[in-house]
Design an enzyme around this catalytic site. Structure first.
Site, PDB file in Angstrom:
ATOM      1  N   HIS A 142      11.886  28.763  -8.254  1.00  0.00           N
ATOM      2  CA  HIS A 142      12.575  30.140  -8.586  1.00  0.00           C
ATOM      3  C   HIS A 142      13.955  29.890  -7.790  1.00  0.00           C
ATOM      4  CE1 HIS A 142      10.017  32.500 -11.043  1.00  0.00           C
ATOM      5  NE2 HIS A 142       9.010  32.146 -10.335  1.00  0.00           N
ATOM      6  N   ASP A 172      20.257  31.979  -9.999  1.00  0.00           N
ATOM      7  CA  ASP A 172      20.131  32.212 -11.480  1.00  0.00           C
ATOM      8  C   ASP A 172      21.214  32.520 -12.443  1.00  0.00           C
ATOM      9  OD1 ASP A 172      17.376  31.670 -11.163  1.00  0.00           O
ATOM     10  OD2 ASP A 172      16.774  33.825 -11.559  1.00  0.00           O
TER      11      ASP A 172
END
Length: 387
Positions: A142, A172
């Site tokens: 992540h 991200d």
């Protein structure tokens, strides 16, 4: 608040410079959907291929703003019919975006090789954290882990405290989504003006987040940046580049780096002639304490009024709910209210082909029939009921 009727979903819109560009998005979570939203905001006809059962994000699809301006078809890629339907869409698309682990799209039958057989000009965008190769390519991860190994996470925070997680914006979205969008648009330009063939864009968050730190690496090589957080000009180590608490427990952001702006800051703060010189590095701790003590004498709103309309480079630190009401952002329309949901407006802005929030989040499978008609895929029908 009474919601206004949802605009009719159609490919025949005229908003944004990417009007006429067709994008297939294989549903996922995180940076892939955000990148596809950016393309949709700019006018592209983005068709999201949703899977039966959803993509695994615990949010009501009606509020998933990363699916705004898109259309959705429901296709089961684990069936032969589903693969055929996706390839039929690919044949008519300019760009495909997927965020699977390396090798998954190939196993499903919709990898670059299969897609390029159907459409040699297709730009195939791959969004991952680790990239398509390397020792960690097939491992789960992540945002936080990706930026951790790039050195960018280690830059954020105080020197005597753990690094601070910057939500998932740095990895991200900045290091991932934005680089994917840059990549697929550059490849689309190449496909249309160069060889006339598409290519694969490998957008990895570890690459993008590392690339974002280019200037810091340059400063470090030149001896102007120490490789430890909270010790440099732009990472909170400098007393006139950071945040200070006010009397009401709120914060002000202070950033008067240039001498002329700093002079105005010190004057308006009310400590002119009472604090050490800004270049007296040995007394930066004393300077920080003096600035902090002064900010504690008034509330955030009071200090905002003091610095309003000046070049002291001071601004109030607002919450997410407060931000849309800031006078400057309100005047620019930086946030919009669409169907009762306040959200950031499309960015950047274009003088001749402005973007817009045209539709709310695409509900899974809601546009299957319309997409089949508009894209000329007669075999595309709602074969799986939306969940």
């Amino acid at each position: 608040m009474t919601a206004t009727p949802e605009p009719t979903r159609t490919a025949a819109h005229t908003h944004g410079p990417l009007t006429g560009v067709r994008v297939v998005e294989l549903a996922g979570i995180g940076p892939g959907p955000f990148a596809a939203m950016l393309l949709a905001d700019l006018g592209a006809d983005v068709v999201r291929v949703d899977r039966p059962g959803g993509a695994g994000l615990a949010i009501d699809p009606a509020y998933d703003l990363t699916n705004r301006n898109k259309r959705s078809v429901l296709i089961d890629l684990k069936t032969e019919q589903g693969v055929v339907q996706v390839l039929d869409l690919v044949e008519r698309a300019d760009i495909l975006i997927e965020g699977y682990r390396p090798g998954v799209a190939e196993r499903l039958g919709v990898g670059p090789a299969e897609c390029h057989v159907r459409n040699p000009q297709l730009v195939y965008g791959r969004m991952t954290g680790w990239g398509q190769d390397g020792p960690l390519a097939e491992r789960a991860g992540h945002d936080l882990a990706y930026i951790a190994v790039t050195g960018t996470l280690g830059m954020i925070g105080k020197p005597d405290e753990p690094p601070v997680a910057p939500a998932n914006i740095l990895g991200d979205y900045a290091g991932g989504s934005l680089y994917l969008v840059i990549g697929v648009l550059a490849a689309l330009q190449h496909a249309r003006t160069g060889t006339g063939r598409g290519q694969v864009v490998d957008a990895a968050i570890v690459d993008g987040a590392s690339h974002l730190s280019t200037m810091v690496h340059a400063m470090m090589a030149a001896g102007g940046w120490q490789d430890r957080r909270g010790s440099n000009l732009l990472d909170g180590g400098c007393p006139f580049y950071g945040t200070y608490e006010t009397a009401d427990g709120e914060y002000m952001a202070v950033a008067p780096l240039e001498q002329q702006f700093y002079r105005e800051f010190i004057r308006l703060l009310g400590v002119e002639g009472e604090v050490p010189a800004r270049k007296d590095f040995a007394r930066w701790g004393e300077l920080r304490e003096a600035i902090a003590a002064q900010f504690k004498t008034r509330t955030r709103d009071q200090w905002t009024l003091v610095f309003e309309g000046t070049d002291a480079c001071v601004a109030p630190v607002l919450s997410l709910r407060e931000a849309p009401t800031h006078p400057h952002l309100a005047a620019r329309g930086t946030f919009v209210d669409h169907l009762g949901v306040v959200q950031p407006a499309p960015a950047p802005r274009f003088s001749a082909t402005p973007g817009a929030v045209r539709t709310g989040p695409a509900l899974p499978g809601a546009d299957t029939e319309a997409v089949g008609r508009d894209w000329g895929v007669p075999g595309l029908r709602t074969s799986v009921a939306p969940s």
